[in-house]
Design an enzyme around this catalytic site. Structure first.
Site, PDB file in Angstrom:
ATOM      1  N   GLU A 108      -0.408 -10.736  -4.029  1.00  0.00           N
ATOM      2  CA  GLU A 108       0.794  -9.895  -3.903  1.00  0.00           C
ATOM      3  C   GLU A 108       2.026 -10.765  -3.645  1.00  0.00           C
ATOM      4  O   GLU A 108       3.118 -10.458  -4.112  1.00  0.00           O
ATOM      5  CB  GLU A 108       0.596  -8.855  -2.784  1.00  0.00           C
ATOM      6  CG  GLU A 108      -0.387  -7.772  -3.224  1.00  0.00           C
ATOM      7  CD  GLU A 108      -1.190  -7.146  -2.107  1.00  0.00           C
ATOM      8  OE1 GLU A 108      -0.827  -7.277  -0.929  1.00  0.00           O
ATOM      9  OE2 GLU A 108      -2.225  -6.512  -2.432  1.00  0.00           O
ATOM     10  N   GLU A 121     -10.130 -13.910  -4.878  1.00  0.00           N
ATOM     11  CA  GLU A 121      -9.763 -12.499  -4.989  1.00  0.00           C
ATOM     12  C   GLU A 121      -9.326 -12.193  -6.420  1.00  0.00           C
ATOM     13  O   GLU A 121      -8.147 -12.412  -6.767  1.00  0.00           O
ATOM     14  CB  GLU A 121      -8.605 -12.178  -4.042  1.00  0.00           C
ATOM     15  CG  GLU A 121      -8.921 -12.426  -2.587  1.00  0.00           C
ATOM     16  CD  GLU A 121      -8.075 -11.551  -1.686  1.00  0.00           C
ATOM     17  OE1 GLU A 121      -8.649 -10.848  -0.862  1.00  0.00           O
ATOM     18  OE2 GLU A 121      -6.838 -11.551  -1.840  1.00  0.00           O
ATOM     19  N   ASN A 173      -6.868  -8.213   6.247  1.00  0.00           N
ATOM     20  CA  ASN A 173      -5.461  -8.343   5.866  1.00  0.00           C
ATOM     21  C   ASN A 173      -4.835  -6.951   5.888  1.00  0.00           C
ATOM     22  O   ASN A 173      -5.078  -6.149   4.998  1.00  0.00           O
ATOM     23  CB  ASN A 173      -5.390  -8.955   4.455  1.00  0.00           C
ATOM     24  CG  ASN A 173      -3.973  -8.971   3.907  1.00  0.00           C
ATOM     25  OD1 ASN A 173      -3.003  -8.809   4.650  1.00  0.00           O
ATOM     26  ND2 ASN A 173      -3.852  -9.178   2.600  1.00  0.00           N
ATOM     27  N   TRP A 174      -4.059  -6.706   6.920  1.00  0.00           N
ATOM     28  CA  TRP A 174      -3.477  -5.362   7.071  1.00  0.00           C
ATOM     29  C   TRP A 174      -2.306  -5.134   6.129  1.00  0.00           C
ATOM     30  O   TRP A 174      -1.802  -4.016   6.050  1.00  0.00           O
ATOM     31  CB  TRP A 174      -3.008  -5.147   8.508  1.00  0.00           C
ATOM     32  CG  TRP A 174      -4.078  -5.174   9.550  1.00  0.00           C
ATOM     33  CD1 TRP A 174      -5.413  -5.412   9.371  1.00  0.00           C
ATOM     34  CD2 TRP A 174      -3.901  -4.951  10.951  1.00  0.00           C
ATOM     35  NE1 TRP A 174      -6.065  -5.359  10.566  1.00  0.00           N
ATOM     36  CE2 TRP A 174      -5.150  -5.074  11.555  1.00  0.00           C
ATOM     37  CE3 TRP A 174      -2.779  -4.668  11.751  1.00  0.00           C
ATOM     38  CZ2 TRP A 174      -5.336  -4.921  12.928  1.00  0.00           C
ATOM     39  CZ3 TRP A 174      -2.950  -4.518  13.111  1.00  0.00           C
ATOM     40  CH2 TRP A 174      -4.226  -4.637  13.690  1.00  0.00           C
ATOM     41  N   LYS A 175      -1.814  -6.184   5.508  1.00  0.00           N
ATOM     42  CA  LYS A 175      -0.639  -6.096   4.625  1.00  0.00           C
ATOM     43  C   LYS A 175       0.529  -5.452   5.398  1.00  0.00           C
ATOM     44  O   LYS A 175       0.643  -5.653   6.603  1.00  0.00           O
ATOM     45  CB  LYS A 175      -0.971  -5.336   3.351  1.00  0.00           C
ATOM     46  CG  LYS A 175      -2.241  -5.851   2.686  1.00  0.00           C
ATOM     47  CD  LYS A 175      -2.442  -5.332   1.306  1.00  0.00           C
ATOM     48  CE  LYS A 175      -3.809  -5.751   0.810  1.00  0.00           C
ATOM     49  NZ  LYS A 175      -3.968  -5.556  -0.621  1.00  0.00           N
ATOM     50  N   GLY A 221      -8.850  -5.911   2.631  1.00  0.00           N
ATOM     51  CA  GLY A 221      -7.575  -5.210   2.758  1.00  0.00           C
ATOM     52  C   GLY A 221      -7.795  -3.818   3.317  1.00  0.00           C
ATOM     53  O   GLY A 221      -7.926  -3.616   4.529  1.00  0.00           O
ATOM     54  N   GLY A 222      -7.886  -2.833   2.419  1.00  0.00           N
ATOM     55  CA  GLY A 222      -7.966  -1.416   2.796  1.00  0.00           C
ATOM     56  C   GLY A 222      -8.954  -1.102   3.905  1.00  0.00           C
ATOM     57  O   GLY A 222      -8.624  -0.389   4.859  1.00  0.00           O
TER      58      GLY A 222
END
Ligand code: PEP
Length: 247
Positions: free
Chosen positions: A96, A162, A9-11, A229-230
């Site tokens: 988010e 999550e 998930n690159w956001k 994510g990161g």
């Protein structure tokens, strides 16, 4: 046997040129790794260019959100049919989106139904806050999120557990703790769909997963991969996680 999924998930990161650079570096690194399904979820602006780069590879594409309506006056949104032009997956109900964009179990449910009728595989995120965790409410929270979010849907779905306190914080849940909550989630899925069907649904863990802790998660009985994510923003870091899922 549930085939693991490693989803990135690159956001709200990566311009189109940065996305192209990352994907071009990543594709050759994972070419021989075929034991897990790999899903890249770039921002909407990069869906089309990333789709073009992934053509001819086994890597799948996912969106990070979508609307449930089929079209109309919803400024800034993407309809299911628009997402399905490029993507096979869509992340729904990420914490988010719940925290900053008013996503609720009810809107998640509408989106899951819309994704399924468009043939897009939803990755539905659930998880408790730090306060809920400290108050021993994890089981209650994820049970509610699953029961409300999955009302009247079919089993073409993926769940990502999550814990909110573990997202982007470096405070990853213990593998054992994550597995216990995922077992609770699977038992709720069994209530909804029957035990046999629940055993087939992939449930991912998400929250500060990296190359160094991934093997521990993937060796648990009920963890079927990761939503990352990161560590999905760098080709080598994400490859380490895909590599951990090979065994
Ligand atoms: C996420 O955004 O879904 C996530 C798990 O982020 P991170 O891996 O950075 O904790």
């Amino acid at each position: 046997m549930r085939i693991p999924i490693i989803a990135g998930n690159w956001k709200m990161n990566k311009t189109v040129s940065e996305a192209r650079e990352l994907v071009s570096e990543f594709i050759p690194l994972v070419k021989e790794m075929n034991k897990a399904e790999i899903v890249l979820c770039p921002p909407s602006s990069a869906l089309l260019p990333v789709a073009a780069l992934l053509e001819g590879t086994a890597i799948k594409l996912g969106a990070q959100n979508m609307h449930w309506e089929s079209g109309g006056a919803y400024t800034g949104e993407l309809a299911p049919a628009m997402v399905s032009e490029f993507a096979n997956f869509v992340i729904l109900g990420h914490s988010e989106r719940r925290a900053y964009f008013g996503e609720t179990d009810e809107t998640v449910n509408k989106k899951v139904k819309a994704a399924q009728s468009e043939g897009i595989m939803p990755i539905i995120c659930v998880g408790e806050s730090l306060e809920e965790n400290k108050a021993d409410k994890t089981s209650e929270v994820v049970t509610r999120q699953i029961k409300e979010g999955l009302k009247d849907v079919n089993t073409n779905l993926v769940i990502a557990y999550e814990p909110i306190w573990a997202i982007g914080t470096g405070l990853a849940a213990t593998a054992d703790g994550a597995n216990s909550t995922i077992k609770i989630i699977r038992s709720v899925l069994a209530e909804l769909f029957g035990k046999e069907e629940a055993e087939k649904i992939r449930i991912l863990y998400g929250g500060s997963v990296k190359g160094s802790n991934a093997v521990e998660y993937f060796s648990q009985s009920d963890i079927d991969g990761a939503l990352v994510g990161g560590a999905s923003l760098k080709a080598d870091a994400f490859t380490e996680i895909v590599l951990a899922a090979q065994n």
